[in-house]
Design a protein around this motif. Structure first.
Motif, PDB file in Angstrom:
ATOM      1  N   THR A 544       0.675  -1.372   0.137  1.00  0.00           N
ATOM      2  CA  THR A 544      -0.274   0.095   0.333  1.00  0.00           C
ATOM      3  C   THR A 544       0.426   1.071   0.373  1.00  0.00           C
ATOM      4  OG1 THR A 544      -1.787  -1.415   0.571  1.00  0.00           O
ATOM      5  CG2 THR A 544      -1.787   1.668   1.080  1.00  0.00           C
ATOM      6  N   GLU A 545       2.025   1.265   0.329  1.00  0.00           N
ATOM      7  CA  GLU A 545       2.692   3.003   1.002  1.00  0.00           C
ATOM      8  C   GLU A 545       2.931   3.035   0.178  1.00  0.00           C
ATOM      9  OE1 GLU A 545       6.785   1.801   3.299  1.00  0.00           O
ATOM     10  OE2 GLU A 545       4.747   1.719   4.584  1.00  0.00           O
ATOM     11  N   ARG A 546       3.348   2.357  -1.148  1.00  0.00           N
ATOM     12  CA  ARG A 546       4.024   2.608  -2.234  1.00  0.00           C
ATOM     13  C   ARG A 546       3.393   3.352  -2.916  1.00  0.00           C
ATOM     14  NH1 ARG A 546       3.698  -2.881  -6.134  1.00  0.00           N
ATOM     15  NH2 ARG A 546       1.949  -2.140  -4.876  1.00  0.00           N
ATOM     16  N   GLY A 547       1.904   3.601  -2.739  1.00  0.00           N
ATOM     17  CA  GLY A 547       1.125   4.827  -3.143  1.00  0.00           C
ATOM     18  C   GLY A 547       1.423   6.500  -3.032  1.00  0.00           C
ATOM     19  N   SER A 548       1.627   6.769  -1.324  1.00  0.00           N
ATOM     20  CA  SER A 548       2.176   7.872  -1.144  1.00  0.00           C
ATOM     21  C   SER A 548       2.904   8.650  -2.177  1.00  0.00           C
ATOM     22  CB  SER A 548       3.004   7.275   0.131  1.00  0.00           C
ATOM     23  OG  SER A 548       2.953   8.781   1.000  1.00  0.00           O
ATOM     24  N   ARG A 549       2.479   9.996  -1.832  1.00  0.00           N
ATOM     25  CA  ARG A 549       2.897  11.078  -2.916  1.00  0.00           C
ATOM     26  C   ARG A 549       3.493  12.023  -2.365  1.00  0.00           C
ATOM     27  NH1 ARG A 549       4.258   6.336  -5.811  1.00  0.00           N
ATOM     28  NH2 ARG A 549       3.027   5.900  -7.598  1.00  0.00           N
ATOM     29  N   ALA A 550       4.281  12.449  -2.445  1.00  0.00           N
ATOM     30  CA  ALA A 550       4.733  13.726  -1.639  1.00  0.00           C
ATOM     31  C   ALA A 550       4.556  14.852  -2.592  1.00  0.00           C
ATOM     32  CB  ALA A 550       5.723  13.966  -1.006  1.00  0.00           C
ATOM     33  N   PHE A 551       4.233  16.540  -2.350  1.00  0.00           N
ATOM     34  CA  PHE A 551       4.453  17.191  -3.528  1.00  0.00           C
ATOM     35  C   PHE A 551       4.747  18.682  -2.588  1.00  0.00           C
ATOM     36  CE2 PHE A 551       0.148  16.266  -2.277  1.00  0.00           C
ATOM     37  CZ  PHE A 551      -0.480  17.665  -2.108  1.00  0.00           C
ATOM     38  N   PHE A 552       4.659  19.654  -2.579  1.00  0.00           N
ATOM     39  CA  PHE A 552       4.723  21.241  -2.708  1.00  0.00           C
ATOM     40  C   PHE A 552       4.199  21.576  -3.018  1.00  0.00           C
ATOM     41  CE2 PHE A 552       8.721  19.936  -0.093  1.00  0.00           C
ATOM     42  CZ  PHE A 552       9.723  19.208  -0.718  1.00  0.00           C
ATOM     43  N   HIS A 553       4.033  22.846  -1.708  1.00  0.00           N
ATOM     44  CA  HIS A 553       3.206  23.865  -2.388  1.00  0.00           C
ATOM     45  C   HIS A 553       3.537  25.291  -1.652  1.00  0.00           C
ATOM     46  CE1 HIS A 553       0.030  23.098   0.921  1.00  0.00           C
ATOM     47  NE2 HIS A 553       0.485  22.097   0.446  1.00  0.00           N
ATOM     48  N   CYS A 554       2.892  26.149  -1.719  1.00  0.00           N
ATOM     49  CA  CYS A 554       3.193  27.214  -1.235  1.00  0.00           C
ATOM     50  C   CYS A 554       1.589  28.481  -0.820  1.00  0.00           C
ATOM     51  CB  CYS A 554       3.759  28.379  -1.605  1.00  0.00           C
ATOM     52  SG  CYS A 554       5.286  27.679  -1.594  1.00  0.00           S
ATOM     53  N   ASP A 555       1.005  28.486   0.889  1.00  0.00           N
ATOM     54  CA  ASP A 555       0.023  29.060   0.417  1.00  0.00           C
ATOM     55  C   ASP A 555      -0.335  30.641   0.041  1.00  0.00           C
ATOM     56  OD1 ASP A 555      -0.828  25.988   0.522  1.00  0.00           O
ATOM     57  OD2 ASP A 555      -1.954  26.073   2.936  1.00  0.00           O
ATOM     58  N   GLU A 556       0.819  30.864   1.749  1.00  0.00           N
ATOM     59  CA  GLU A 556       0.549  32.083   1.949  1.00  0.00           C
ATOM     60  C   GLU A 556       2.008  32.182   1.751  1.00  0.00           C
ATOM     61  OE1 GLU A 556       0.270  32.239   5.808  1.00  0.00           O
ATOM     62  OE2 GLU A 556      -0.869  31.242   5.522  1.00  0.00           O
ATOM     63  N   PRO A 557       3.110  34.289   0.893  1.00  0.00           N
ATOM     64  CA  PRO A 557       4.000  34.320   1.465  1.00  0.00           C
ATOM     65  C   PRO A 557       4.527  33.742   3.031  1.00  0.00           C
ATOM     66  CG  PRO A 557       2.870  36.265   1.057  1.00  0.00           C
ATOM     67  CD  PRO A 557       1.857  35.055   1.021  1.00  0.00           C
ATOM     68  N   GLY A 558       5.810  33.047   2.476  1.00  0.00           N
ATOM     69  CA  GLY A 558       6.849  32.928   4.206  1.00  0.00           C
ATOM     70  C   GLY A 558       6.677  31.516   4.441  1.00  0.00           C
ATOM     71  N   LEU A 559       5.474  30.541   3.451  1.00  0.00           N
ATOM     72  CA  LEU A 559       5.201  29.570   4.036  1.00  0.00           C
ATOM     73  C   LEU A 559       4.938  28.435   2.873  1.00  0.00           C
ATOM     74  CD1 LEU A 559       4.691  29.008   6.830  1.00  0.00           C
ATOM     75  CD2 LEU A 559       1.779  28.597   6.710  1.00  0.00           C
ATOM     76  N   CYS A 560       6.008  28.121   2.817  1.00  0.00           N
ATOM     77  CA  CYS A 560       5.873  26.344   1.381  1.00  0.00           C
ATOM     78  C   CYS A 560       5.469  25.148   2.670  1.00  0.00           C
ATOM     79  CB  CYS A 560       6.867  26.606   0.859  1.00  0.00           C
ATOM     80  SG  CYS A 560       6.955  27.913  -0.603  1.00  0.00           S
ATOM     81  N   CYS A 561       4.998  24.682   2.305  1.00  0.00           N
ATOM     82  CA  CYS A 561       4.364  23.473   2.483  1.00  0.00           C
ATOM     83  C   CYS A 561       4.904  21.812   1.738  1.00  0.00           C
ATOM     84  CB  CYS A 561       3.046  23.223   3.433  1.00  0.00           C
ATOM     85  SG  CYS A 561       2.661  25.135   3.728  1.00  0.00           S
ATOM     86  N   VAL A 562       4.353  20.621   2.362  1.00  0.00           N
ATOM     87  CA  VAL A 562       4.796  19.713   1.884  1.00  0.00           C
ATOM     88  C   VAL A 562       3.101  18.929   1.984  1.00  0.00           C
ATOM     89  CG1 VAL A 562       5.802  18.184   4.358  1.00  0.00           C
ATOM     90  CG2 VAL A 562       6.617  17.944   1.424  1.00  0.00           C
ATOM     91  N   ASN A 563       3.077  18.314   1.353  1.00  0.00           N
ATOM     92  CA  ASN A 563       2.165  17.318   1.505  1.00  0.00           C
ATOM     93  C   ASN A 563       1.457  16.197   0.947  1.00  0.00           C
ATOM     94  OD1 ASN A 563      -1.361  16.633   1.904  1.00  0.00           O
ATOM     95  ND2 ASN A 563      -2.139  18.494   1.240  1.00  0.00           N
ATOM     96  N   THR A 564       0.549  15.157   1.290  1.00  0.00           N
ATOM     97  CA  THR A 564       0.887  14.239   0.508  1.00  0.00           C
ATOM     98  C   THR A 564      -0.516  13.587   0.269  1.00  0.00           C
ATOM     99  OG1 THR A 564       1.018  12.612   2.458  1.00  0.00           O
ATOM    100  CG2 THR A 564       3.323  12.933   1.643  1.00  0.00           C
ATOM    101  N   ARG A 565      -0.794  12.327  -0.906  1.00  0.00           N
ATOM    102  CA  ARG A 565      -1.894  12.565  -1.433  1.00  0.00           C
ATOM    103  C   ARG A 565      -1.466  10.526  -1.742  1.00  0.00           C
ATOM    104  NH1 ARG A 565       0.516  14.350  -6.806  1.00  0.00           N
ATOM    105  NH2 ARG A 565       0.270  13.173  -8.521  1.00  0.00           N
ATOM    106  N   TYR A 566      -1.960   9.582  -2.362  1.00  0.00           N
ATOM    107  CA  TYR A 566      -2.308   8.457  -2.360  1.00  0.00           C
ATOM    108  C   TYR A 566      -2.809   8.278  -3.372  1.00  0.00           C
ATOM    109  CZ  TYR A 566      -2.379   3.133  -2.167  1.00  0.00           C
ATOM    110  OH  TYR A 566      -1.906   2.296  -2.560  1.00  0.00           O
ATOM    111  N   ASP A 567      -1.852   7.782  -4.748  1.00  0.00           N
ATOM    112  CA  ASP A 567      -2.037   7.138  -5.842  1.00  0.00           C
ATOM    113  C   ASP A 567      -1.717   5.715  -5.761  1.00  0.00           C
ATOM    114  OD1 ASP A 567      -2.416   9.710  -7.096  1.00  0.00           O
ATOM    115  OD2 ASP A 567      -0.269   9.894  -8.061  1.00  0.00           O
ATOM    116  N   ASP A 568      -2.686   5.561  -7.003  1.00  0.00           N
ATOM    117  CA  ASP A 568      -3.040   4.084  -6.945  1.00  0.00           C
ATOM    118  C   ASP A 568      -1.495   3.314  -7.371  1.00  0.00           C
ATOM    119  OD1 ASP A 568      -3.709   0.804  -7.624  1.00  0.00           O
ATOM    120  OD2 ASP A 568      -5.493   1.521  -8.035  1.00  0.00           O
ATOM    121  N   PRO A 569      -0.798   2.800  -7.067  1.00  0.00           N
ATOM    122  CA  PRO A 569       0.757   2.173  -7.547  1.00  0.00           C
ATOM    123  C   PRO A 569       0.835   1.476  -8.462  1.00  0.00           C
ATOM    124  CG  PRO A 569       0.271   0.696  -5.516  1.00  0.00           C
ATOM    125  CD  PRO A 569      -0.846   1.792  -5.802  1.00  0.00           C
ATOM    126  N   ARG A 570      -0.887   1.047  -9.109  1.00  0.00           N
ATOM    127  CA  ARG A 570      -0.435  -0.661  -9.667  1.00  0.00           C
ATOM    128  C   ARG A 570      -0.050  -0.091 -11.185  1.00  0.00           C
ATOM    129  NH1 ARG A 570      -5.610  -3.823  -8.318  1.00  0.00           N
ATOM    130  NH2 ARG A 570      -6.436  -1.845  -8.640  1.00  0.00           N
TER     131      ARG A 570
END
Length: 621
Positions: A544-570
Motif C-alpha cells: 500500500t505505501e508504494r502509493g504515497s506521493r509527496a508534493f510541495f505547495h506555497c499557501d501564503e508568502p513565507g510559508l511553503c509546505c509539503v503534502n501527500t496524496r495517495y495514488d494507486d501504485p499498480r
C-alpha cells in the motif's frame, strides 16, 4: 570465519592515480588485507560456473519461496508503463528478448545481503566482484550501463513518480555520460580508502557505551540543539550523554551563553578532527559522518539540530529490529531512479524503496563502523556523489548497500506534521514525523517549520495534526477495529519471537510487526511480497505505501509546505480484480488518516512544553 563461498577478498594500493585492472585489483587487495583467501579460486573462473548453476536453479525451481528477485516470472510477463499524469514518463520496460538471464542472475546474487558478522574484508570482496564496476578485463566482459539500467527497470519501473526530477535535471550530463569504466574507477577508489583504514585497525575502534551526537556550528543551529537538550533533560529526564560536533573554524567563544547552557544540560562541545568547513557551501554534510565516527560511544543516536524526540529515546537501543541488525534508518518521501548511476558503483540492483531521511540515525559501530567510514569518504567527496544523492541523506544507505548490509525500519511510514486545521487553505506540512519500531511517534523533525517566515508560525499554530497511513491497514469489509490496543498487541506478539534478540541472520524467516527491516518492504509487488518474507500485516503495508506521493505547495508568502496524496501504485492495465490482502486501492486520501495531536498522549503536550522552554521556530534564543 567461514565465508560461505564468497569470492576472494580484493583490494589495491594507491600507488597509481589511474584505476587498476580487475586482475591487479584482486591480487593487490589480497596483500592489503593480510593475504586473505590465498587458496581460493579465481573469481573470474567462479562467476561463470556460479551463473550457470544459478540459471538452472532459477529456470527449474524459481527463487526460494519467491523471496528474492522475480527474475523468472518477470522475464515472461509484460511490464506495463504507468500512465500517471506526472512528466516525464518513464522509459518502457525492456522486452524479454533484450534481457540477458545470466546478467540478471549475476546482479541478483550480488545484491543479496551478507550476515551481520561478515568481516569488512569479505564485504569488500563481494563489492569489488559485483557487476557494473568490476573493470573491463572481466572474463566474458563487463555488463554495460545500459544493460544494468534495463535490468533495474524490472524492480523499479514504478519508482519514477517519487524520484527527484530536480536531481536528475541538475546532473543530467553526468548521468548520461556515465559508463562502467567510471563506475569501476569510483568503486575502486572507495574500496582502497576503506581497505586502508581497515588495515590500520580503525574499523575496530568503535568505542563503548551509548550516547547522542549532534552537529551544530553557528549560533542558530546550536540554539536548536539547546532546545532539544532542554526537552531531553527537563521534560523527559533523559540521562544519555551527548556531544555536539563543530568544525574548527566554528568554535564558539568560551564565554558563549549557549555553550554554558549546553554544558549545564550535560552536553560537551567537540571540535571535529581532521576536517575543515567548505566556506563555498551553505551546508557541510560531511560533518555528520565524522561526528559519528569520532564520538567515543559504540552505540550512537545521531540527531539533526532541528529534530526533537517525543520522549527519552534510550529505549530504542533495546528495540527488536535494532538489536537484530544493529542499525536503524528512517524513510524519506522520495525514491532513487532506476537509471541513477549509483547502482553501478554499488554493484546492486535498483531497489524500489523509500530513500533515507538522515535526521536521525541509530547505529552500533561495532558492527557498522566500516559503513560509517565509507559514508565519511563519500561525503568528503560530495562534488561527485551529490550528483546521485540529494544531500547526505542517502549516502549512508548507499554505503550499507555497497557492503551488503541491511537495516531496521520503523513500524510505520513517515507522517507529515502540520499546524491545526484552519491555519492555511490546505494541509500545510512543515514537519517530518518519524516513528519507532512499534509505530508510535518518536521524532519531530521540523525541517520546514524552521524556514517559515517569522510570525507565520507560533505557539498554537506550529503543530496540531499529522497525515499518515494507519498503523494497520484494514482489509475491505474487515469488521475488526485495526488500531485498537488489543489488536496491535496481538499482532506484535504473533508476528515475532521476542526471545530471538541475538545476532543470528535468518533472512528466510517470516517476521512481522515490531521487527521490520528494509528487505521486508523493498521491491514489493501488489500482494506485498518483497525481498524478504513478512506477515500479512507487513505485506499489506509494503504493497500500500508504494502509493504515497509527496508534493510541495506555497499557501501564503513565507510559508511553503509539503503534502501527500495517495495514488494507486499498480500499472494501469493491471488494476482489475480484488487484492488477496483486501487492499483498498482507491486514490485520494482513502488510505490515509489525519490524526489530531490532542488524541495522542505523546504529542498532545509537546508544543506547550517546547514553547514553555523558550522555543523559537527560527532557532534564535
Amino acid at each position: 570465519m567461514s565465508t560461505g563461498g564468497l569470492l576472494p577478498s580484493v583490494s589495491f594500493s594507491s600507488s597509481s592515480s589511474s584505476p587498476p585492472s580487475s586482475s591487479r585489483l584482486r591480487s593487490s587487495l589480497d596483500n592489503v588485507l593480510n593475504n586473505l583467501h590465498r587458496t581460493a579460486k579465481s573469481p573470474r573462473r567462479a562467476i561463470p560456473i556460479l551463473v550457470v548453476i544459478s540459471v538452472l536453479g532459477v529456470l527449474g525451481f524459481g527463487w526460494k519461496e519467491g523471496k528474492l528477485s522475480e527474475v523468472h516470472s518477470t522475464l515472461f510477463r509484460p511490464s506495463p508503463i504507468p500512465t500517471l499524469s506526472l512528466p516525464p514518463l518513464p522509459p518502457p520496460p525492456p522486452p524479454p528478448e533484450l534481457l540477458n538471464l545470466a546478467v540478471s542472475v549475476q546482479l541478483d546474487l550480488a545484491s543479496q545481503p551478507l550476515p551481520l558478522k561478515t568481516s569488512t574484508r569479505d564485504r569488500l570482496s563481494a563489492w569489488a566482484t559485483a557487476p557494473g564496476g568490476r573493470g573491463d578485463d572481466v572474463e566474458g566482459g563487463e555488463i554495460t550501463i545500459e544493460q544494468m539500467r534495463l535490468q533495474n527497470v524490472l524492480t523499479c519501473e514504478n519508482v519514477w513518480p517519487s524520484h527527484s526530477f530536480a536531481l536528475e535535471k541538475e546532473h543530467k550530463q553526468v548521468w548520461e555520460e556515465f559508463d562502467t569504466t567510471k563506475a569501476h574507477f569510483h568503486r575502486t577508489r572507495l574500496i582502497e580508502k576503506l581497505a586502508s583504514r581497515e588495515a590500520l585497525g580503525e574499523v575496530d575502534a568503535y568505542g563503548e557505551g551509548r550516547g547522542i551526537v549532534f552537529t551544530a556550528g553557528d549560533g542558530v543551529s546550536l540554539s536548536r540543539v539547546v532546545y532539544t537538550l532542554r526537552m531531553l533533560r527537563k521534560v523527559y529526564n533523559s540521562t544519555l550523554p551527548a556531544q555536539i560536533y563543530h568544525f574548527p573554524s566554528e568554535k564558539p567563544p568560551s564565554d558563549s551563553v549557549l555553550v554554558k547552557e549546553a554544558h549545564e544540560l550535560g552536553a560537551e562541545l567537540v571540535e571535529a578532527v581532521g576536517t575543515t568547513k567548505d566556506l563555498t557551501r551553505g551546508k557541510n554534510y560531511h560533518l555528520k559522518a565524522i561526528a559519528i565516527v569520532q564520538c567515543p560511544w559504540r552505540e550512537v543516536l545521531y540527531l539533526d539540530s532541528d529534530n526533537i524526540p517525543t520522549r527519552d529515546p534510550e529505549y530504542m537501543f533495546e528495540a527488536e529490529p535494532y538489536k537484530r541488525l544493529r542499525a536503524m534508518f528512517w524513510p524519506d518521501y522520495w525514491k532513487t531512479a532506476h537509471h541513477n548511476p549509483i547502482w553501478a558503483i554499488m554493484g546492486v540492483r535498483c531497489r524500489n524503496e523509500w530513500e533515507m531521511e538522515a535526521g536521525q540515525i541509530l547505529i552500533d559501530k561495532k558492527y557498522h563502523m566500516d559503513a560509517m567510514l565509507l559514508s565519511q569518504h563519500m561525503l568528503e567527496d560530495w562534488p561527485f556523489f551529490f550528483a546521485f544523492s540529494d544531500g547526505d541523506k542517502d549516502i549512508f544507505r548507499f554505503a550499507f548497500l555497497a557492503l551488503r548490509k541491511r537495516w531496521a525500519v520503523p513500524g510505520r511510514y513517515l507522517g507529515v506534521g502540520a499546524p491545526p486545521e484552519g491555519r492555511s487553505h490546505s494541509f500545510c506540512g512543515l514537519t517530518m514525523m518519524q516513528y519507532d519500531h512499534l509505530g508510535a511517534p518518536l521524532f519531530v523533525h521540523y525541517n520546514l517549520l524552521k524556514q517559515a517566515q517569522e510570525g507565520t508560525v507560533h505557539e498554537g499554530f506550529s503543530w496540531g495534526r499529522t497525515k499518515r497511513f494507519p498503523l494497520f491497514l484494514a482489509a475491505k469489509h474487515d469488521s475488526q477495529q485495526p488500531n485498537s490496543t488489543l489488536f496491535i498487541e496481538k499482532m506484535r506478539t504473533s508476528a515475532q519471537d521476542v526471545e530471538d534478540l541475538d545476532f543470528e541472520d535468518d533472512f528466510g524467516r517470516e517476521r512481522g510487526f515490531g521487527d521490520v527491516d528494509c528487505d521486508m518492504l523493498a521491491d514489493s509487488d501488489d500482494e506485498g511480497h518483497a525481498r524478504a518474507p513478512a506477515t500479512e500485516e507487513v505485506r499489506r503495508r509494503a504493497a500500500t505505501e508504494r502509493g504515497s506521493r509527496a508534493f510541495f505547495h506555497c499557501d501564503e508568502p513565507g510559508l511553503c509546505c509539503v503534502n501527500t496524496r495517495y495514488d494507486d501504485p499498480r500499472p494501469t492495465d493491471l488494476r482489475q480484480g480484488e487484492s488477496s490482502l483486501g487492499i483498498m486501492w482507491d486514490e485520494g486520501d482513502s488510505n490515509m488518516e489525519v490524526h489530531p495531536w490532542t488524541d495522542d498522549p505523546l504529542l498532545k503536550g509537546f508544543e506547550e512544553s517546547l514553547y514553555g522552554l523558550g522555543f523559537v521556530p527560527g532557532g534564535q534564543l
